[in-house]
Design a protein around this motif. Structure first.
Motif, PDB file in Angstrom:
ATOM      1  N   UNK A   1      11.034   1.274  11.209  1.00  0.00           N
ATOM      2  CA  UNK A   1      11.101   0.119  10.300  1.00  0.00           C
ATOM      3  C   UNK A   1      12.199   0.233   9.260  1.00  0.00           C
ATOM      4  N   UNK A   2      12.736   1.420   9.016  1.00  0.00           N
ATOM      5  CA  UNK A   2      13.830   1.560   8.069  1.00  0.00           C
ATOM      6  C   UNK A   2      15.194   1.401   8.725  1.00  0.00           C
ATOM      7  N   UNK A   3      15.190   1.194  10.025  1.00  0.00           N
ATOM      8  CA  UNK A   3      16.455   0.985  10.729  1.00  0.00           C
ATOM      9  C   UNK A   3      17.008  -0.390  10.369  1.00  0.00           C
TER      10      UNK A   3
ATOM     11  N   UNK B   1       2.146   2.634   7.403  1.00  0.00           N
ATOM     12  CA  UNK B   1       0.894   2.347   8.087  1.00  0.00           C
ATOM     13  C   UNK B   1       0.807   0.946   8.652  1.00  0.00           C
ATOM     14  N   UNK B   2       1.852   0.150   8.445  1.00  0.00           N
ATOM     15  CA  UNK B   2       1.831  -1.216   8.952  1.00  0.00           C
ATOM     16  C   UNK B   2       2.316  -1.237  10.393  1.00  0.00           C
TER      17      UNK B   2
ATOM     18  N   UNK C   1       0.818  -1.211   0.000  1.00  0.00           N
ATOM     19  CA  UNK C   1       0.000   0.000   0.000  1.00  0.00           C
ATOM     20  C   UNK C   1       0.852   1.261   0.000  1.00  0.00           C
ATOM     21  N   UNK C   2       2.049   1.170   0.510  1.00  0.00           N
ATOM     22  CA  UNK C   2       2.939   2.334   0.513  1.00  0.00           C
ATOM     23  C   UNK C   2       4.306   1.891   0.977  1.00  0.00           C
ATOM     24  N   UNK C   3       5.302   2.037   0.141  1.00  0.00           N
ATOM     25  CA  UNK C   3       6.625   1.508   0.465  1.00  0.00           C
ATOM     26  C   UNK C   3       7.398   2.512   1.307  1.00  0.00           C
ATOM     27  N   UNK C   4       7.901   2.039   2.450  1.00  0.00           N
ATOM     28  CA  UNK C   4       8.806   2.868   3.263  1.00  0.00           C
ATOM     29  C   UNK C   4      10.261   2.571   2.940  1.00  0.00           C
TER      30      UNK C   4
END
Lengths: 112, 114
Positions: free
Chosen positions: B99-101, A94-95, A28-31
């Motif tokens: 979460x990007x860590x 959003x996860x 839904x949306x890539x971080x």
């Protein structure tokens, strides 16, 4: 539903034979998109993080690229020591905080 | 510097028993995550803890629980073991719960349920 699909499941290369591994994602949306290497009986080892389409990162014989729907891990002139399972994972906006969604991996075998 | 350490490395249990797995994060890392990896599959997220509080939970039954201690080490508990719980259980630590860590994984605990 967020999904990560890796192909091929297994890849056999002769030493020096370059190739690419694919990771396609439907989220839904890539971080962020991550590549890890996993040796038998070990935990995954971090390789790269990519954040936006068009981004590229390199490390020795490995180069990771990212588009809006997929990522490629290019292996140039591989050596037997590059044999491992390569895992792709995504962090989704959003996860659940801290959760990564992993693909099943590509098992790479490089023979002399 | 020591990496993420997990104990035990291997464990054999029978159905219905419970198990406790332990993890020590890299020094300075305050976030610990647990993943389950079934043979031939990618790791699946179970929990994340940060500063001793649960910050995230995956789609696992209530038989799975965890906690984090003041020294940031963590335990994963599984009750009423099922055959399907056989897997490699991975612990990962990071500086923060972002979460990007970058996650640093231990070598895992291989659990076999007979």
């Amino acid at each position: 539903e967020d999904q990560v699909t890796q192909s091929p499941e297994a890849l056999r290369l002769q030493e020096g034979e370059s190739s690419s591994l694919n990771c396609s994602y439907t989220v839904s949306g890539l971080r962020g998109l991550f590549w890890y290497r996993q040796d038998p009986g070990k935990g995954p080892e971090f390789l790269f993080t990519l954040y936006s389409a068009g981004e590229e990162k390199e490390k020795e014989r490995l180069k990771a690229t990212l588009t809006k729907k997929e990522s490629f891990l290019h292996i140039t002139a591989p050596k037997p020591e590059d044999s491992a399972t390569y895992l792709c994972a995504v962090a989704v906006r959003g996860s659940t905080l801290g959760r990564l969604y992993f693909g099943r991996g590509t098992q790479l075998t490089v023979w002399p | 510097d020591a990496g993420v350490t997990q104990s035990p490395t291997h464990l054999i249990k029978t159905r219905g028993q419970h198990v406790t797995l332990r993890c020590s994060p890299i020094s300075g890392h305050k976030s610990v995550s647990w993943y389950q990896q079934v043979l031939g599959q990618g790791p699946q997220f179970i929990f994340q803890y940060y500063e001793k509080e649960e910050r995230g939970r995956g789609n696992f039954p209530d038989r799975f629980s965890a906690r984090q201690f003041p020294n940031y080490s963590s335990e994963l508990n599984v009750n009423a073991l099922l055959l399907g719980d056989s897997a490699l259980y991975l612990c990962a630590s990071s500086l923060s719960p972002d979460p990007n860590e970058k996650l640093f994984f231990g070598s895992g605990t291989q659990l076999s349920v007979l």
